[in-house]
Write an enzyme that holds these catalytic residues in place. Sequence first.
Site, mmCIF file in Angstrom:
data_model
loop_
_atom_site.group_PDB
_atom_site.id
_atom_site.type_symbol
_atom_site.label_atom_id
_atom_site.label_comp_id
_atom_site.label_asym_id
_atom_site.label_seq_id
_atom_site.Cartn_x
_atom_site.Cartn_y
_atom_site.Cartn_z
ATOM 1 N N SER A 112 0.847 -1.104 0.107
ATOM 2 C CA SER A 112 -0.148 -0.006 -0.083
ATOM 3 C C SER A 112 0.805 1.356 -0.032
ATOM 4 O O SER A 112 1.659 1.466 -0.763
ATOM 5 C CB SER A 112 -0.967 -0.001 1.096
ATOM 6 O OG SER A 112 -1.793 1.123 1.131
ATOM 7 N N HIS A 113 0.738 2.130 0.863
ATOM 8 C CA HIS A 113 1.464 3.401 0.985
ATOM 9 C C HIS A 113 2.823 3.295 1.345
ATOM 10 O O HIS A 113 3.517 4.321 1.555
ATOM 11 C CB HIS A 113 0.655 4.194 2.143
ATOM 12 C CG HIS A 113 0.599 3.716 3.502
ATOM 13 N ND1 HIS A 113 -0.139 2.631 3.711
ATOM 14 C CD2 HIS A 113 1.406 3.883 4.551
ATOM 15 C CE1 HIS A 113 0.007 2.304 4.872
ATOM 16 N NE2 HIS A 113 0.996 2.995 5.524
ATOM 17 N N ASP A 277 -3.169 6.407 -3.422
ATOM 18 C CA ASP A 277 -1.820 5.561 -2.664
ATOM 19 C C ASP A 277 -1.277 4.547 -3.521
ATOM 20 O O ASP A 277 -1.979 4.274 -4.667
ATOM 21 C CB ASP A 277 -2.200 5.164 -1.335
ATOM 22 C CG ASP A 277 -3.150 4.003 -1.277
ATOM 23 O OD1 ASP A 277 -3.823 3.812 -2.125
ATOM 24 O OD2 ASP A 277 -2.984 3.003 -0.432
ATOM 25 N N ASP A 279 -1.680 1.376 -3.672
ATOM 26 C CA ASP A 279 -2.662 0.309 -4.326
ATOM 27 C C ASP A 279 -4.278 0.546 -4.737
ATOM 28 O O ASP A 279 -4.950 0.127 -4.952
ATOM 29 C CB ASP A 279 -2.491 -0.938 -3.438
ATOM 30 C CG ASP A 279 -3.220 -0.470 -1.886
ATOM 31 O OD1 ASP A 279 -3.121 0.417 -1.390
ATOM 32 O OD2 ASP A 279 -3.965 -1.474 -1.139
ATOM 33 N N ASP A 281 -6.430 2.224 -3.182
ATOM 34 C CA ASP A 281 -7.431 2.320 -2.067
ATOM 35 C C ASP A 281 -7.785 3.563 -1.215
ATOM 36 O O ASP A 281 -8.820 3.380 -0.624
ATOM 37 C CB ASP A 281 -7.496 0.835 -1.306
ATOM 38 C CG ASP A 281 -6.223 0.931 -0.449
ATOM 39 O OD1 ASP A 281 -5.243 1.806 -0.433
ATOM 40 O OD2 ASP A 281 -6.354 -0.424 0.187
ATOM 41 N N ARG A 282 -6.679 4.393 -1.279
ATOM 42 C CA ARG A 282 -6.960 5.607 -0.500
ATOM 43 C C ARG A 282 -7.123 6.793 -1.392
ATOM 44 O O ARG A 282 -6.852 6.719 -2.502
ATOM 45 C CB ARG A 282 -5.735 5.690 0.213
ATOM 46 C CG ARG A 282 -5.400 5.049 1.276
ATOM 47 C CD ARG A 282 -4.512 5.462 2.478
ATOM 48 N NE ARG A 282 -3.845 4.143 3.083
ATOM 49 C CZ ARG A 282 -3.484 4.359 4.117
ATOM 50 N NH1 ARG A 282 -2.971 5.533 4.498
ATOM 51 N NH2 ARG A 282 -2.861 3.169 4.883
ATOM 52 N N THR A 344 -9.443 -0.143 13.852
ATOM 53 C CA THR A 344 -8.600 0.342 12.497
ATOM 54 C C THR A 344 -8.366 -1.033 11.641
ATOM 55 O O THR A 344 -8.195 -1.948 12.145
ATOM 56 C CB THR A 344 -7.253 0.868 12.917
ATOM 57 O OG1 THR A 344 -7.616 2.084 13.684
ATOM 58 C CG2 THR A 344 -6.499 1.024 11.766
ATOM 59 N N SER A 365 -7.522 7.769 7.898
ATOM 60 C CA SER A 365 -6.122 7.701 7.220
ATOM 61 C C SER A 365 -6.408 7.477 5.622
ATOM 62 O O SER A 365 -5.889 6.902 4.707
ATOM 63 C CB SER A 365 -5.489 6.157 7.451
ATOM 64 O OG SER A 365 -6.733 5.049 7.236
ATOM 65 N N LYS A 376 -11.750 -0.002 0.500
ATOM 66 C CA LYS A 376 -11.898 1.202 0.189
ATOM 67 C C LYS A 376 -11.356 1.449 -1.127
ATOM 68 O O LYS A 376 -10.650 0.775 -1.738
ATOM 69 C CB LYS A 376 -10.767 2.057 1.286
ATOM 70 C CG LYS A 376 -9.407 1.402 1.418
ATOM 71 C CD LYS A 376 -8.815 1.813 2.937
ATOM 72 C CE LYS A 376 -7.493 1.819 2.941
ATOM 73 N NZ LYS A 376 -7.380 0.299 3.614
ATOM 74 N N ARG A 496 0.818 6.222 16.857
ATOM 75 C CA ARG A 496 -0.038 7.124 16.262
ATOM 76 C C ARG A 496 -0.909 7.737 17.519
ATOM 77 O O ARG A 496 -1.652 7.111 18.147
ATOM 78 C CB ARG A 496 -0.956 6.612 15.281
ATOM 79 C CG ARG A 496 -0.535 5.645 14.207
ATOM 80 C CD ARG A 496 -1.540 5.532 12.868
ATOM 81 N NE ARG A 496 -0.973 4.519 12.216
ATOM 82 C CZ ARG A 496 0.043 4.541 11.363
ATOM 83 N NH1 ARG A 496 0.714 6.008 11.297
ATOM 84 N NH2 ARG A 496 0.437 3.660 10.309
HETATM 85 C C1 VG1 Z 1 -3.059 2.015 8.526
HETATM 86 C C2 VG1 Z 1 -4.147 2.936 8.766
HETATM 87 C C3 VG1 Z 1 -5.410 2.218 8.549
HETATM 88 C C4 VG1 Z 1 -5.537 1.411 7.276
HETATM 89 C C5 VG1 Z 1 -4.316 0.424 7.025
HETATM 90 C C6 VG1 Z 1 -4.152 -0.041 5.619
HETATM 91 O O1 VG1 Z 1 -2.948 1.117 9.532
HETATM 92 O O2 VG1 Z 1 -4.094 3.562 9.988
HETATM 93 O O3 VG1 Z 1 -6.671 3.133 8.790
HETATM 94 O O4 VG1 Z 1 -6.732 0.564 7.258
HETATM 95 O O5 VG1 Z 1 -3.230 1.281 7.131
HETATM 96 O O6 VG1 Z 1 -4.359 0.663 4.699
HETATM 97 P P1 VG1 Z 1 -1.950 1.200 10.747
HETATM 98 O O7 VG1 Z 1 -2.113 -0.089 11.462
HETATM 99 O O8 VG1 Z 1 -0.790 1.376 10.113
HETATM 100 O O9 VG1 Z 1 -2.527 2.087 11.416
HETATM 101 V V1 VG1 Z 1 -3.641 0.276 3.019
HETATM 102 O O10 VG1 Z 1 -4.036 1.689 2.244
HETATM 103 O O11 VG1 Z 1 -2.262 0.197 3.678
HETATM 104 O O12 VG1 Z 1 -4.210 -1.084 2.702
HETATM 105 CO CO CO Z 2 -3.452 1.067 0.403
#
Ligand code: VG1
Ligand code: CO
Length: 543
Positions: A112-113, A277, A279, A281-282, A344, A365, A376, A496
């Site tokens: 993801s990010h 982001d 992948d 989804d954000r 979360t 997020s 998402k 966080r």
């Molecule tokens: C983070 C975000 C959470 C989100 C997750 C996956 O998790 O806070 O809201 O669902 O990433 O998103 P964490 O545990 O680091 O707070 V993605 O776009 O990485 O699939």
């Molecule tokens: Co993502």
Amino acid sequence: MTIRIPTQAFSDQKPGTSGLRKKVTCFQQPHYLENFVQAIFNTFQSCENKTLVLGGDGRFYNRDAIQIILKMASANGISRMIVGLGGILSTPAASHLIRKYQTDGGIILSASHNPGGPKGDFGIKFNTANGGPAPENVTESIYENSLSLSQYLTIESDDVNLDQVASFELGGMKVDIVDSVQDYADLMEKLFDFPIIRSCIRTGSLQLGFDAMHAVTGPYAKEIFVRRLYALSSTIINAVPQEDFGGGHPDPNLSHAHDLLTIMQSSDAPDLGAASDGDGDRNMILGRDFFVTPSDSLAVMAANAHLIQEYKMGLCGVARSMPTSRAVDKVAEKLGIECYETPTGWKFFGNLLSAGKISLCGEESFGTGSDHVNEKDGIWAVLFWLNLLAVKKQSVEQIVTQHWKLFGRHFYARFDYEKLETESANKLINDLREKLPSLVGNQLQGFVVNDAYEFSYKDPIDGSISEHQGLVITFSPDARIMFRLSGTGTEGATLRLYIELYEPDPEKHQQDVHTVLKPLSDIGIQLAKIEEFTGRTEPSVIT
Ligand code: VG1
Ligand code: CO
């Protein structure tokens, strides 16, 4: 021919908030990826007659991983794999394919990010037949399986060609390479009023700036915004997916989406700025020199959903993750619908979406989504806003400030302390947890502590309980601070701190967010003894 490869179990394959994420170098160790994939297959009662979707966000190691997984799938007796062209699938597009072709689930390769490249991160997650991320009982059994693996199955075969839409056989398994962009764009066209958006774009009354951040959404954005909605091709920046995301951090927020920010602060800024982001989804939503917090974006969407074709019959309910501001709660109250508070991670929305309890949900997020897929969805959120702007004929800023007038404003910020020593981060949380009961009734910087507790969640559909989902302190006047450790990082721990203050008085809505929240962030920093435990005097990122 099937080959059995002896292997030794790894002890660290426990999926976090969203799948298993590790450094690329960790996944490249002999058998590491293979073990986790075998653990997924082992949780199926049988692989016979099973179809899975497979693809990823295009980051470094995506193609290698796909070749490995295809051979293993064939050896395990999976009957059909549907693979994204070039090995690419955005997470929402994968969710859509799973549902459209009614497959038994999908394997999505993404961190993801998190940054990519040979020294960056890689990840793998499993989504179930409802299109959503595997719930905790499934990830738990994959993990348990990974702990006792002694072999995995594969076949000897040449690599397959991922770059052509085609169907072929691989050791008796059918492989379909599909162009997911068209499928996904068709779905979007059903949900939103493309003719209205198109005509506003053509007359120049609606302009978009979209930053694909060198990640997976580029091809989807081109097809939808440029080809189908007639936006200029210059609308999309950083549109070509790269294995290392151009060396950047594909996280759509004010710290990382620099290029878009520059455009939105210029004198000829478009009406809507958006970024997605790694992948896809954000989403981040911006007006001209105006930032919409993800929590506000969710609330505005809920309040205006009736203006969008797909949701004109109303929403059946909404949900937000615990640290997400309660702006959407106010809307739900007014609409007379249920608002669920989940831990979360998107996996907790899945049961609610599948059971028809909610039609819209989101996280602080930068994640929002609906029941159109079970993930998402970044581009969906941008289209939702484009459609709203086209119908309401107001600016992003006008829509949001009017929303605040009606419902009050939730000032909101998140402080991230990244790459902490895991042990000190755990100590900090344990220390604060113990202190919680003694805080109630205390007066701190003009705020009285109403309640202080550790969040746990009972799933209303299957009754499963998820504990230790973050520490919450609530205050009067109406405010909250929340603490949790990230479950997506790959280096040490990330703390966080989430801060929220509700301000009903419209006279006070224009104040600077960080000035308003300062007393609360100070309370949080002091109560958790952040400096004492971590040595940090400043967060690494504020969003
Ligand atoms: C983070 C975000 C959470 C989100 C997750 C996956 O998790 O806070 O809201 O669902 O990433 O998103 P964490 O545990 O680091 O707070 V993605 O776009 O990485 O699939
Ligand atoms: Co993502």
